[in-house]
Design an enzyme around this catalytic site. Structure first.
Site, PDB file in Angstrom:
ATOM      1  N   GLY A  38       3.350 -25.098  35.689  1.00 41.78           N
ATOM      2  CA  GLY A  38       3.781 -23.842  35.081  1.00 41.78           C
ATOM      3  C   GLY A  38       5.069 -24.070  34.315  1.00 41.78           C
ATOM      4  O   GLY A  38       5.054 -24.401  33.127  1.00 41.78           O
ATOM      5  N   THR A  86      -4.100 -15.487  29.041  1.00 42.58           N
ATOM      6  CA  THR A  86      -4.244 -14.061  28.742  1.00 42.58           C
ATOM      7  C   THR A  86      -5.012 -13.885  27.444  1.00 42.58           C
ATOM      8  O   THR A  86      -4.715 -14.559  26.454  1.00 42.58           O
ATOM      9  CB  THR A  86      -2.843 -13.417  28.620  1.00 42.58           C
ATOM     10  OG1 THR A  86      -2.117 -13.720  29.798  1.00 42.58           O
ATOM     11  CG2 THR A  86      -2.919 -11.908  28.431  1.00 42.58           C
ATOM     12  N   GLU A 109      11.487 -20.730  20.262  1.00 44.75           N
ATOM     13  CA  GLU A 109      12.526 -19.813  19.772  1.00 44.75           C
ATOM     14  C   GLU A 109      11.894 -18.484  19.347  1.00 44.75           C
ATOM     15  O   GLU A 109      12.342 -17.414  19.768  1.00 44.75           O
ATOM     16  CB  GLU A 109      13.285 -20.448  18.603  1.00 44.75           C
ATOM     17  CG  GLU A 109      14.144 -21.623  19.047  1.00 44.75           C
ATOM     18  CD  GLU A 109      14.876 -22.330  17.911  1.00 44.75           C
ATOM     19  OE1 GLU A 109      15.765 -23.131  18.200  1.00 44.75           O
ATOM     20  OE2 GLU A 109      14.560 -22.083  16.724  1.00 44.75           O
ATOM     21  N   ARG A 165      10.508 -16.564  22.383  1.00 45.69           N
ATOM     22  CA  ARG A 165      11.503 -15.951  23.281  1.00 45.69           C
ATOM     23  C   ARG A 165      12.188 -14.760  22.629  1.00 45.69           C
ATOM     24  O   ARG A 165      12.478 -13.761  23.299  1.00 45.69           O
ATOM     25  CB  ARG A 165      12.477 -17.020  23.775  1.00 45.69           C
ATOM     26  CG  ARG A 165      11.738 -17.899  24.772  1.00 45.69           C
ATOM     27  CD  ARG A 165      12.425 -19.096  25.309  1.00 45.69           C
ATOM     28  NE  ARG A 165      11.456 -19.760  26.208  1.00 45.69           N
ATOM     29  CZ  ARG A 165      11.643 -20.926  26.770  1.00 45.69           C
ATOM     30  NH1 ARG A 165      12.750 -21.607  26.555  1.00 45.69           N
ATOM     31  NH2 ARG A 165      10.710 -21.439  27.563  1.00 45.69           N
ATOM     32  N   ARG A 193      14.087  18.882  34.081  1.00 49.34           N
ATOM     33  CA  ARG A 193      13.969  19.061  35.536  1.00 49.34           C
ATOM     34  C   ARG A 193      15.190  19.795  36.097  1.00 49.34           C
ATOM     35  O   ARG A 193      16.324  19.317  35.952  1.00 49.34           O
ATOM     36  CB  ARG A 193      13.840  17.679  36.196  1.00 49.34           C
ATOM     37  CG  ARG A 193      13.833  17.696  37.697  1.00 49.34           C
ATOM     38  CD  ARG A 193      12.563  18.311  38.233  1.00 49.34           C
ATOM     39  NE  ARG A 193      12.484  18.195  39.681  1.00 49.34           N
ATOM     40  CZ  ARG A 193      11.550  18.805  40.389  1.00 49.34           C
ATOM     41  NH1 ARG A 193      10.634  19.571  39.808  1.00 49.34           N
ATOM     42  NH2 ARG A 193      11.519  18.665  41.711  1.00 49.34           N
ATOM     43  N   GLY A 221      12.406  10.964  40.275  1.00 45.68           N
ATOM     44  CA  GLY A 221      12.183  11.292  41.684  1.00 45.68           C
ATOM     45  C   GLY A 221      10.755  10.948  42.079  1.00 45.68           C
ATOM     46  O   GLY A 221      10.205   9.933  41.638  1.00 45.68           O
ATOM     47  N   GLU A 235       6.760 -16.611  29.425  1.00 41.44           N
ATOM     48  CA  GLU A 235       7.559 -17.184  28.321  1.00 41.44           C
ATOM     49  C   GLU A 235       8.801 -17.893  28.836  1.00 41.44           C
ATOM     50  O   GLU A 235       9.870 -17.793  28.242  1.00 41.44           O
ATOM     51  CB  GLU A 235       7.970 -16.093  27.306  1.00 41.44           C
ATOM     52  CG  GLU A 235       6.867 -15.587  26.430  1.00 41.44           C
ATOM     53  CD  GLU A 235       6.073 -16.663  25.719  1.00 41.44           C
ATOM     54  OE1 GLU A 235       6.613 -17.763  25.492  1.00 41.44           O
ATOM     55  OE2 GLU A 235       4.893 -16.411  25.431  1.00 41.44           O
ATOM     56  N   GLU A 258      14.830 -18.323  35.630  1.00 45.83           N
ATOM     57  CA  GLU A 258      15.502 -19.528  36.148  1.00 45.83           C
ATOM     58  C   GLU A 258      15.482 -20.639  35.102  1.00 45.83           C
ATOM     59  O   GLU A 258      16.473 -21.354  34.918  1.00 45.83           O
ATOM     60  CB  GLU A 258      14.813 -20.002  37.439  1.00 45.83           C
ATOM     61  CG  GLU A 258      14.969 -19.067  38.642  1.00 45.83           C
ATOM     62  CD  GLU A 258      14.102 -17.790  38.565  1.00 45.83           C
ATOM     63  OE1 GLU A 258      13.199 -17.728  37.711  1.00 45.83           O
ATOM     64  OE2 GLU A 258      14.352 -16.864  39.355  1.00 45.83           O
TER      65      GLU A 258
HETATM   66  C1  LIG Z   1       0.869 -11.696  33.343  1.00 48.81           C
HETATM   67  C2  LIG Z   1       1.032 -13.132  32.969  1.00 48.81           C
HETATM   68  C3  LIG Z   1       0.517 -13.572  31.766  1.00 48.81           C
HETATM   69  C4  LIG Z   1       0.617 -14.927  31.405  1.00 48.81           C
HETATM   70  N1  LIG Z   1       0.030 -15.349  30.235  1.00 48.81           N
HETATM   71  C5  LIG Z   1       0.011 -16.668  29.948  1.00 48.81           C
HETATM   72  C6  LIG Z   1      -0.707 -17.157  28.804  1.00 48.81           C
HETATM   73  O1  LIG Z   1      -1.275 -16.389  28.025  1.00 48.81           O
HETATM   74  N2  LIG Z   1      -0.784 -18.509  28.620  1.00 48.81           N
HETATM   75  C7  LIG Z   1      -0.177 -19.390  29.451  1.00 48.81           C
HETATM   76  O2  LIG Z   1      -0.282 -20.605  29.217  1.00 48.81           O
HETATM   77  N3  LIG Z   1       0.545 -18.960  30.540  1.00 48.81           N
HETATM   78  C8  LIG Z   1       0.645 -17.628  30.796  1.00 48.81           C
HETATM   79  N4  LIG Z   1       1.313 -17.173  31.922  1.00 48.81           N
HETATM   80  C9  LIG Z   1       1.896 -18.152  32.836  1.00 48.81           C
HETATM   81  C10 LIG Z   1       3.407 -18.153  32.830  1.00 48.81           C
HETATM   82  O3  LIG Z   1       3.880 -18.710  31.635  1.00 48.81           O
HETATM   83  C11 LIG Z   1       3.856 -18.937  34.078  1.00 48.81           C
HETATM   84  O4  LIG Z   1       3.557 -18.107  35.199  1.00 48.81           O
HETATM   85  C12 LIG Z   1       5.320 -19.300  34.064  1.00 48.81           C
HETATM   86  O5  LIG Z   1       5.565 -20.282  33.092  1.00 48.81           O
HETATM   87  C13 LIG Z   1       5.807 -19.834  35.416  1.00 48.81           C
HETATM   88  O6  LIG Z   1       4.976 -20.833  35.899  1.00 48.81           O
HETATM   89  P1  LIG Z   1       4.398 -20.747  37.400  1.00 48.81           P
HETATM   90  O7  LIG Z   1       3.778 -19.396  37.554  1.00 48.81           O
HETATM   91  O8  LIG Z   1       3.544 -21.927  37.628  1.00 48.81           O
HETATM   92  O9  LIG Z   1       5.670 -20.785  38.327  1.00 48.81           O
HETATM   93  P2  LIG Z   1       6.438 -22.111  38.820  1.00 48.81           P
HETATM   94  O10 LIG Z   1       6.770 -22.973  37.659  1.00 48.81           O
HETATM   95  O11 LIG Z   1       5.701 -22.708  39.948  1.00 48.81           O
HETATM   96  O12 LIG Z   1       7.781 -21.468  39.357  1.00 48.81           O
HETATM   97  C14 LIG Z   1       7.890 -20.821  40.646  1.00 48.81           C
HETATM   98  C15 LIG Z   1       9.343 -20.423  40.839  1.00 48.81           C
HETATM   99  O13 LIG Z   1      10.177 -21.602  40.846  1.00 48.81           O
HETATM  100  C16 LIG Z   1      11.165 -21.496  39.813  1.00 48.81           C
HETATM  101  N5  LIG Z   1      11.424 -22.827  39.248  1.00 48.81           N
HETATM  102  C17 LIG Z   1      10.530 -23.719  38.748  1.00 48.81           C
HETATM  103  N6  LIG Z   1      11.146 -24.807  38.280  1.00 48.81           N
HETATM  104  C18 LIG Z   1      12.469 -24.612  38.460  1.00 48.81           C
HETATM  105  C19 LIG Z   1      13.638 -25.361  38.177  1.00 48.81           C
HETATM  106  N7  LIG Z   1      13.579 -26.544  37.548  1.00 48.81           N
HETATM  107  N8  LIG Z   1      14.831 -24.838  38.519  1.00 48.81           N
HETATM  108  C20 LIG Z   1      14.908 -23.619  39.126  1.00 48.81           C
HETATM  109  N9  LIG Z   1      13.840 -22.856  39.407  1.00 48.81           N
HETATM  110  C21 LIG Z   1      12.637 -23.335  39.094  1.00 48.81           C
HETATM  111  C22 LIG Z   1      10.577 -20.550  38.788  1.00 48.81           C
HETATM  112  O14 LIG Z   1      11.584 -19.970  37.979  1.00 48.81           O
HETATM  113  C23 LIG Z   1       9.886 -19.545  39.687  1.00 48.81           C
HETATM  114  O15 LIG Z   1      10.805 -18.621  40.183  1.00 48.81           O
HETATM  115  C24 LIG Z   1       1.267 -15.826  32.270  1.00 48.81           C
HETATM  116  C25 LIG Z   1       1.818 -15.351  33.474  1.00 48.81           C
HETATM  117  C26 LIG Z   1       1.699 -14.036  33.822  1.00 48.81           C
HETATM  118  C27 LIG Z   1       2.256 -13.573  35.152  1.00 48.81           C
END
Ligand SMILES: Cc1cc2nc3c(=O)[nH]c(=O)nc-3n(C[C@H](O)[C@H](O)[C@H](O)COP(=O)(O)OP(=O)(O)OC[C@H]3O[C@@H](n4cnc5c(N)ncnc54)[C@H](O)[C@@H]3O)c2cc1C
Length: 386
Positions: free
Chosen positions: A130, A157, A243, A246, A271, A342, A366, A370
């Protein structure tokens, strides 16, 4: 304050009109029924030029700047997050094609992406990759004049309705340099190939679009699907879209937060409790004043980053500030808006609970908060990004 031109104001007015007439009257009903975002709106967004806003006119776009993109995004998200999110996909894919595609790829894909004839979905995330996208393991193996894709993606998505999937895949063992990007054309349905299966991921918000886990089992793609026609550049190509993505996500967060602020102001004036509208109780007045301050701060950070982008400067730092701040701001603002309502804030009859559920995702996608802070810290403390 970032100044807006007459063109910027005009486009802002036109999106506002579209959102007020089409999106706002229906968004909450569709959200509560878990109904998909109407095709008619997507078609209209293509016709109005929103999907190709920053693409040059020579490739079918509107040739506008990142600031215009932020303005349009904010207004769309003010109606419903998922509407602005269709635009996110168009922005990410077109910015990568413009920067890295071959001339033939630009001509084949950009006009269709801009008009909405070709809708895209991003398949980057995997079950075990991720935040650390460089460890993606879905393989694309060379086979004759094409590639064969095998592996898992998740959170893709809009995979159901997209005509093209942007797939980040591994073409060799080297970590970053082993990744390549493929634009995989498909029918706008989930049963586009016997070699790909999909299952929907139930979510608490972000309705109107659905995210899928995708399993690729030997999907053949032609070599023309490889972005830029070169292997091993996928990670850098993807990073080049960060860029824009984000800034656009910060604008989405500002739009959702603004909608919740508008709702809170309207409700507070109507209200009545203890004989007066609750807007006359100082605690509520200050709550609303703080929400408005927060929203405006995020909006200006977002526009500041967009300005930097338009001036051709590297702006990962500014985009990171905007995305991180706006995501947390949207969570704070929408929860406070619910508080102003409320008990009614907890009812599905009002839009405010939808803003709150939708806003929660901004800290996750995106680039999580963190990861944004890590990007910012690297620039400030380590003198740059590796
Ligand atoms: C509704 C939704 C739509 C999405 N749509 C898409 C899409 O269209 N295409 C796509 O490719 N992805 C999509 N995503 C995926 C999204 O980009 C990922 O969920 C996101 O990048 C985080 O990856 P992960 O869920 O594997 O979390 P992880 O990377 O496993 O992270 C878990 C936790 O650990 C923290 N963490 C991880 N590494 C570090 C570090 N080095 N230092 C500190 N903290 C860290 C993270 O911040 C988080 O709090 C979507 C997600 C959601 C929820």
């Amino acid at each position: 304050v970032v100044e807006l031109s007459e063109t910027h104001r005009e486009i802002q007015r036109s999106v506002r009109e579209f959102v007020k007439s089409k999106v706002e009257p229906l968004a909450n009903t569709l959200d509560s029924r878990e109904a998909p975002l109407p095709d008619e709106w997507i078609r209209a967004m293509g016709e109005l030029g929103y999907l190709g806003l920053t693409v040059p006119e020579s490739y079918g776009g509107a040739g506008l700047d990142a600031l215009a993109m932020a303005l349009v995004t904010e207004e769309l998200a003010r109606g419903w997050l998922c509407v602005a999110s269709v635009m996110t996909r168009a922005i990410i894919s077109s910015s990568m094609i413009l920067a890295h595609g071959t001339e033939a790829q630009k001509k084949a894909w950009l006009p269709r992406l801009c008009s909405g004839e070709m809708l895209s979905a991003a398949a980057f995330t995997e079950p075990a990759a991720g935040s650390d996208l460089a460890s993606v393991s879905l393989r694309a193996d060379r086979d004759g004049d094409g590639y064969v894709l095998r592996g898992e993606k998740t959170w893709c998505t809009f995979a159901d309705r997209a005509h093209v999937l942007t797939v980040l895949a591994r073409t060799s063992g080297a970590k970053h340099e082993g990744l390549s990007l493929f634009f995989v054309e498909k029918e706008p349905s989930l049963s586009f190939s016997p070699h790909v299966s999909a299952s929907p991921i139930p979510t608490i918000g972000y309705k109107g679009v659905t995210s899928y886990a995708l399993s690729f089992d030997g999907l053949r793609v032609p070599s023309q699907a490889l972005l830029g026609g070169v292997e091993g550049k996928g990670f850098r190509q993807l990073m080049s879209s960060f860029e824009y993505a984000r800034i656009q996500t910060a604008a989405r967060a500002v739009g959702v937060a603004q909608a919740s602020l508008d709702a809170a102001i309207g409700y507070a004036k109507e209200r009545v409790q203890f004989g007066v509208p609750i807007a006359q109780h100082q605690v509520i007045r200050h709550k609303i004043a703080k929400m408005a301050t927060d929203v405006e701060a995020a909006r200006q950070l977002c526009r500041f980053a967009a300005r930097a982008k338009d001036e051709g400067r590297r702006c990962d730092l500014e985009a990171g500030y905007a995305k991180a701040f706006a995501a947390e701001m949207a969570e704070r603002t929408t929860t406070e808006a619910m508080q102003v309502f409320g008990g009614y804030g907890y009812s599905k009859e009002y839009d405010v609970q939808r803003y709150w559920r939708d806003a929660r995702v901004f800290r996750i996608f995106e680039g999580t908060s963190e990861i944004q802070y890590e990007v910012i810290a690297k620039r400030l403390l380590d003198g740059g990004l590796a």
